[in-house]
Design a protein around this motif. Structure first.
Motif, mmCIF file in Angstrom:
data_model
loop_
_atom_site.group_PDB
_atom_site.id
_atom_site.type_symbol
_atom_site.label_atom_id
_atom_site.label_comp_id
_atom_site.label_asym_id
_atom_site.label_seq_id
_atom_site.Cartn_x
_atom_site.Cartn_y
_atom_site.Cartn_z
ATOM 1 N N SER A 74 14.494 -2.918 45.024
ATOM 2 C CA SER A 74 14.100 -1.520 45.139
ATOM 3 C C SER A 74 14.194 -1.173 46.616
ATOM 4 O O SER A 74 13.597 -1.857 47.456
ATOM 5 C CB SER A 74 12.673 -1.311 44.618
ATOM 6 O OG SER A 74 12.262 0.019 44.831
ATOM 7 N N CYS A 75 14.947 -0.126 46.935
ATOM 8 C CA CYS A 75 15.279 0.182 48.330
ATOM 9 C C CYS A 75 14.559 1.430 48.834
ATOM 10 O O CYS A 75 14.467 2.421 48.123
ATOM 11 C CB CYS A 75 16.797 0.378 48.437
ATOM 12 S SG CYS A 75 17.380 0.777 50.088
ATOM 13 N N GLN A 76 14.067 1.359 50.059
ATOM 14 C CA GLN A 76 13.577 2.526 50.783
ATOM 15 C C GLN A 76 14.667 2.839 51.798
ATOM 16 O O GLN A 76 14.855 2.111 52.770
ATOM 17 C CB GLN A 76 12.249 2.218 51.482
ATOM 18 C CG GLN A 76 11.720 3.358 52.316
ATOM 19 C CD GLN A 76 10.455 2.988 53.087
ATOM 20 O OE1 GLN A 76 10.029 1.839 53.099
ATOM 21 N NE2 GLN A 76 9.879 3.964 53.752
ATOM 22 N N ALA A 77 15.435 3.909 51.565
ATOM 23 C CA ALA A 77 16.617 4.191 52.381
ATOM 24 C C ALA A 77 16.284 4.541 53.828
ATOM 25 O O ALA A 77 16.985 4.130 54.744
ATOM 26 C CB ALA A 77 17.434 5.317 51.749
ATOM 27 N N SER A 78 15.222 5.317 54.044
ATOM 28 C CA SER A 78 14.849 5.682 55.417
ATOM 29 C C SER A 78 13.328 5.651 55.547
ATOM 30 O O SER A 78 12.604 5.547 54.557
ATOM 31 C CB SER A 78 15.383 7.083 55.763
ATOM 32 O OG SER A 78 14.697 8.065 55.014
ATOM 33 N N ALA A 79 12.857 5.790 56.771
ATOM 34 C CA ALA A 79 11.416 5.727 57.015
ATOM 35 C C ALA A 79 10.691 6.888 56.340
ATOM 36 O O ALA A 79 9.501 6.781 56.026
ATOM 37 C CB ALA A 79 11.145 5.739 58.518
ATOM 38 N N ASP A 80 11.389 8.000 56.073
ATOM 39 C CA ASP A 80 10.771 9.171 55.446
ATOM 40 C C ASP A 80 10.667 9.055 53.927
ATOM 41 O O ASP A 80 9.937 9.802 53.298
ATOM 42 C CB ASP A 80 11.571 10.430 55.800
ATOM 43 C CG ASP A 80 11.559 10.701 57.293
ATOM 44 O OD1 ASP A 80 10.580 10.316 57.964
ATOM 45 O OD2 ASP A 80 12.529 11.299 57.788
ATOM 46 N N ASP A 81 11.414 8.133 53.317
ATOM 47 C CA ASP A 81 11.389 7.962 51.859
ATOM 48 C C ASP A 81 10.139 7.202 51.437
ATOM 49 O O ASP A 81 9.446 6.598 52.257
ATOM 50 C CB ASP A 81 12.625 7.204 51.379
ATOM 51 C CG ASP A 81 13.898 8.008 51.539
ATOM 52 O OD1 ASP A 81 13.803 9.245 51.663
ATOM 53 O OD2 ASP A 81 14.979 7.401 51.552
ATOM 54 N N GLY A 115 15.413 -4.868 57.449
ATOM 55 C CA GLY A 115 16.688 -5.248 58.049
ATOM 56 C C GLY A 115 17.800 -5.476 57.039
ATOM 57 O O GLY A 115 18.816 -6.077 57.365
ATOM 58 N N VAL A 116 17.640 -5.002 55.816
ATOM 59 C CA VAL A 116 18.691 -5.127 54.814
ATOM 60 C C VAL A 116 19.654 -3.961 55.011
ATOM 61 O O VAL A 116 19.220 -2.823 55.214
ATOM 62 C CB VAL A 116 18.092 -5.113 53.384
ATOM 63 C CG1 VAL A 116 19.182 -5.168 52.341
ATOM 64 C CG2 VAL A 116 17.118 -6.247 53.215
ATOM 65 N N ALA A 117 20.950 -4.233 54.969
ATOM 66 C CA ALA A 117 21.953 -3.190 55.173
ATOM 67 C C ALA A 117 21.774 -2.059 54.169
ATOM 68 O O ALA A 117 21.688 -2.293 52.976
ATOM 69 C CB ALA A 117 23.352 -3.785 55.040
ATOM 70 N N GLY A 118 21.668 -0.822 54.668
ATOM 71 C CA GLY A 118 21.529 0.346 53.806
ATOM 72 C C GLY A 118 20.105 0.669 53.408
ATOM 73 O O GLY A 118 19.867 1.677 52.764
ATOM 74 N N CYS A 119 19.156 -0.176 53.777
ATOM 75 C CA CYS A 119 17.748 0.054 53.415
ATOM 76 C C CYS A 119 16.871 -0.086 54.652
ATOM 77 O O CYS A 119 17.079 -0.976 55.473
ATOM 78 C CB CYS A 119 17.276 -0.956 52.365
ATOM 79 S SG CYS A 119 18.072 -0.809 50.773
ATOM 80 N N TYR A 120 15.873 0.783 54.740
ATOM 81 C CA TYR A 120 14.871 0.647 55.787
ATOM 82 C C TYR A 120 13.984 -0.549 55.453
ATOM 83 O O TYR A 120 13.743 -1.410 56.289
ATOM 84 C CB TYR A 120 14.065 1.941 55.872
ATOM 85 C CG TYR A 120 12.952 1.920 56.880
ATOM 86 C CD1 TYR A 120 13.222 1.954 58.244
ATOM 87 C CD2 TYR A 120 11.629 1.868 56.476
ATOM 88 C CE1 TYR A 120 12.196 1.928 59.180
ATOM 89 C CE2 TYR A 120 10.595 1.852 57.385
ATOM 90 C CZ TYR A 120 10.881 1.879 58.747
ATOM 91 O OH TYR A 120 9.861 1.851 59.659
#
Length: 135
Positions: A74-81, A115-120
Motif C-alpha cells: 500500500s503506497c503513500q505517493a506524497s507527504a500530502d496523501d 525510500g521506495v521508488a514512486g512512494c513517500y
C-alpha cells in the motif's frame, strides 16, 4: 426550306423518344460501421476465503503445501496523501495468494518502509501462500 426545320424537329423528337440505356444513379450511402466487439462482462470470481495465520504454531498438526512467497503493498505517493494502510497491504497479499489457489497465508512480516521508488512511504506485507488440507 420549310422541310429542313421539320426534319430537324422530327430528328429531335425521335432522339428524345428512343429508349436510352442509362447508368443507374448510385447514391453513396454511409459505409456501415463494423460491429463493435462485445465486451465480456467480468465473471465474478467466488474464491474461497484465504485464512491468515500470524504464527506457525497454529499450523502444527495440519498437513499443508507451500505454494510460494506472496506480498502486498500500500503506497503513500506524497507527504500530502493519506498514510499507507497495513490492512490494504494484507488484503492485497491475501488476494495474490488466492490467485495462486492458496487457502491460507502464513504471515512473515508487515512493515512501513520509506525510500521506495514512486512512494513517500509504503506498507509491505510478506508471507507464504499455503494449501492447508482439512484432513
Amino acid at each position: 426550306m420549310r422541310a429542313l426545320p421539320l426534319c430537324l424537329l422530327a430528328l429531335l423528337l425521335a432522339g428524345c423518344s428512343a429508349p436510352h440505356k442509362t447508368q443507374p444513379i448510385i447514391t453513396e450511402s454511409p459505409t456501415p460501421e463494423p460491429p463493435k466487439p462485445v465486451k465480456a462482462k467480468p465473471v465474478p470470481v467466488h474464491a474461497t476465503p484465504v485464512k491468515l495465520y500470524k504464527n506457525a504454531e497454529a499450523l502444527v498438526g495440519k498437513p499443508f503445501r507451500d505454494l510460494g512467497e506472496v506480498s502486498g503493498e500500500s503506497c503513500q505517493a506524497s507527504a500530502d496523501d493519506k498514510a499507507p494502510n497495513m490492512a490494504s497491504a494484507r488484503k492485497r497479499m491475501l488476494t495474490h495468494a488466492a490467485s495462486m489457489k492458496a487457502n491460507a497465508v502464513l504471515l512473515h512480516q508487515c512493515q512501513i518502509v520509506s525510500g521506495v521508488a514512486g512512494c513517500y512511504q509504503q506498507a509491505q506485507c510478506q508471507g507464504s501462500a499455503l494449501n492447508v488440507s482439512s484432513k
